[in-house]
Scaffold this active site. Structure first.
Site, short mmCIF file in Angstrom:
data_model
loop_
_atom_site.label_atom_id
_atom_site.label_comp_id
_atom_site.label_asym_id
_atom_site.label_seq_id
_atom_site.Cartn_x
_atom_site.Cartn_y
_atom_site.Cartn_z
CB THR A 188 -84.08 9.96 -23.97
OG1 THR A 188 -84.84 10.96 -23.30
CG2 THR A 188 -83.22 10.63 -25.01
NE ARG A 216 -90.95 18.78 -23.49
CZ ARG A 216 -90.12 17.77 -23.28
NH1 ARG A 216 -89.94 16.85 -24.23
NH2 ARG A 216 -89.46 17.65 -22.14
CB ILE A 217 -88.31 21.94 -28.25
CG1 ILE A 217 -88.94 22.09 -29.64
CG2 ILE A 217 -86.83 21.58 -28.36
CD1 ILE A 217 -88.39 23.23 -30.46
N GLY A 218 -87.80 19.39 -26.08
CA GLY A 218 -87.14 18.95 -24.87
C GLY A 218 -85.64 19.16 -24.90
CG ASP A 219 -83.23 16.57 -22.44
OD1 ASP A 219 -82.22 15.84 -22.39
OD2 ASP A 219 -84.38 16.11 -22.41
CB THR A 238 -82.26 9.77 -20.55
OG1 THR A 238 -83.61 9.33 -20.50
CG2 THR A 238 -81.47 8.98 -19.52
N GLY A 239 -84.22 11.80 -19.06
CA GLY A 239 -84.99 12.10 -17.86
C GLY A 239 -86.00 13.19 -18.12
N GLY A 241 -86.84 16.50 -19.32
CA GLY A 241 -86.16 17.41 -20.21
C GLY A 241 -86.05 18.82 -19.70
#
Length: 317
Positions: A188, A216-219, A238-239, A241
């Site tokens: 990120t 896929r949807i992350g944070d 960041t990291g 998700g």
């Protein structure tokens, strides 16, 4: 009280012996982009919201980070980018997912925030809106680099989804397969800023995870998980998700400040080191007082910050 800015290029298992030819360009990019952000504070035309968009656009344009040009590939060998931007005073925000042709997804998120009644657009609808707004688009192949093709190949061979910086892949306990350039790409990029009047803003952008499932949807685009700003702080996380979503990391930093009455540093350290699972999370944050926090529970996090009183830092571990 004074202005402050922080930015990150992702957190993860960053090898401490990363070769200089891989480390130095990333550090140089962070330093150059940090200086751009600092310079913007001297221009009265730029609000914190303008500054975080400017900085994240530059991070997206750098091939050294996993966002925009440097985005990693899905399991189908495609790019699906995400971004989010938020203003602390008004809590107005915009977010996008599934972006395949827009050069700067963060600017699309800004357009959604300013020119639609919505917060979040994704996939074909977001792409169509970008074209309507005249944002720069390119052929999907623009984002498909040989390095990321190789990363995807190795991740598939190891049957894993790659998070951020990762040590060489081990396949079924066999010998290590070195990753191209010694990492799997940062996960990120982000920026947070506050001006001398206490106005806050946050922005985050990503290409996601190597070998992630299509769709896929992350944070990053989820308000309160990877990105959040209100009157107490502005946060970009960041990291991993999925872990960041479960812990609502960005919003919880603000909540701890509000409900416990603690400082930005105390709140950020608590969420990263006491709440988030080890090895999953890093964040950058600023407060209305010009405080900066950049904790992480991974091996490292590419990060940089500057404040009006003269602090300037670029660091990894």
């Amino acid at each position: 009280m004074g202005w402050a800015i922080a930015l990150h290029g992702g957190a993860g298992d960053i090898p401490v012996d990363m070769p200089p030819e891989r480390r130095l360009p990333r550090e140089a990019a962070l330093r150059r982009i940090l200086e751009m952000g600092v310079s913007a504070f001297s221009n009265a035309k730029y609000s914190p919201l303008d500054i975080v968009e400017l900085v994240v656009r530059e991070l997206e344009n750098s091939p050294h980070f996993n966002a925009g040009k440097g985005s990693v590939l899905t399991t189908d060998g495609t790019v699906e980018m995400e971004a989010c931007i938020m203003d602390g005073n008004s809590k107005r925000c915009g977010a996008v997912s599934g972006i395949t042709t827009v050069v700067n997804p963060i600017s699309l998120a800004r357009q959604i925030m300013g020119k639609t009644p919505h917060i979040y657009l994704a996939f074909d609808g977001a792409e169509a809106f970008a074209r309507e707004q005249g944002l720069e688009t390119v052929d999907k192949s623009h984002f498909i680099t040989p390095e990321n093709i190789e990363r995807l190949k190795q991740a598939k061979e190891a049957n894993r989804v790659q998070q951020d910086y990762t040590q060489p892949i081990k396949k079924g306990g066999e010998k290590e397969m070195p990753l191209p350039d010694g990492d799997s790409k940062l996960g990120t990029v982000g920026c947070v800023a506050v001006d001398s009047f206490g106005n806050l803003a946050a922005a985050t952008s990503t290409g996601g995870l190597v070998n992630k499932m299509v769709g896929r949807i992350g944070d990053t685009p989820i308000i309160g998980a990877g990105t959040y700003a209100n009157k107490f702080c502005a946060v970009s996380a960041t990291g991993r998700g999925e872990a960041i979503i479960r812990e609502t990391v960005a919003r919880d930093v603000a909540a701890v400040m509000e409900y416990k009455g603690v400082s930005l540093k105390e709140a950020a350290e608590y969420i990263v080191h006491e709440v988030s699972p080890k090895g999953t999370t890093g964040l950058i944050a600023v407060s209305p007082k010009g405080e900066v926090a950049m904790p992480f529970n991974t091996t490292g996090m590419f990060r940089a910050c500057a404040t009006e009183d003269g602090l300037m830092e670029v660091a990894i571990w």
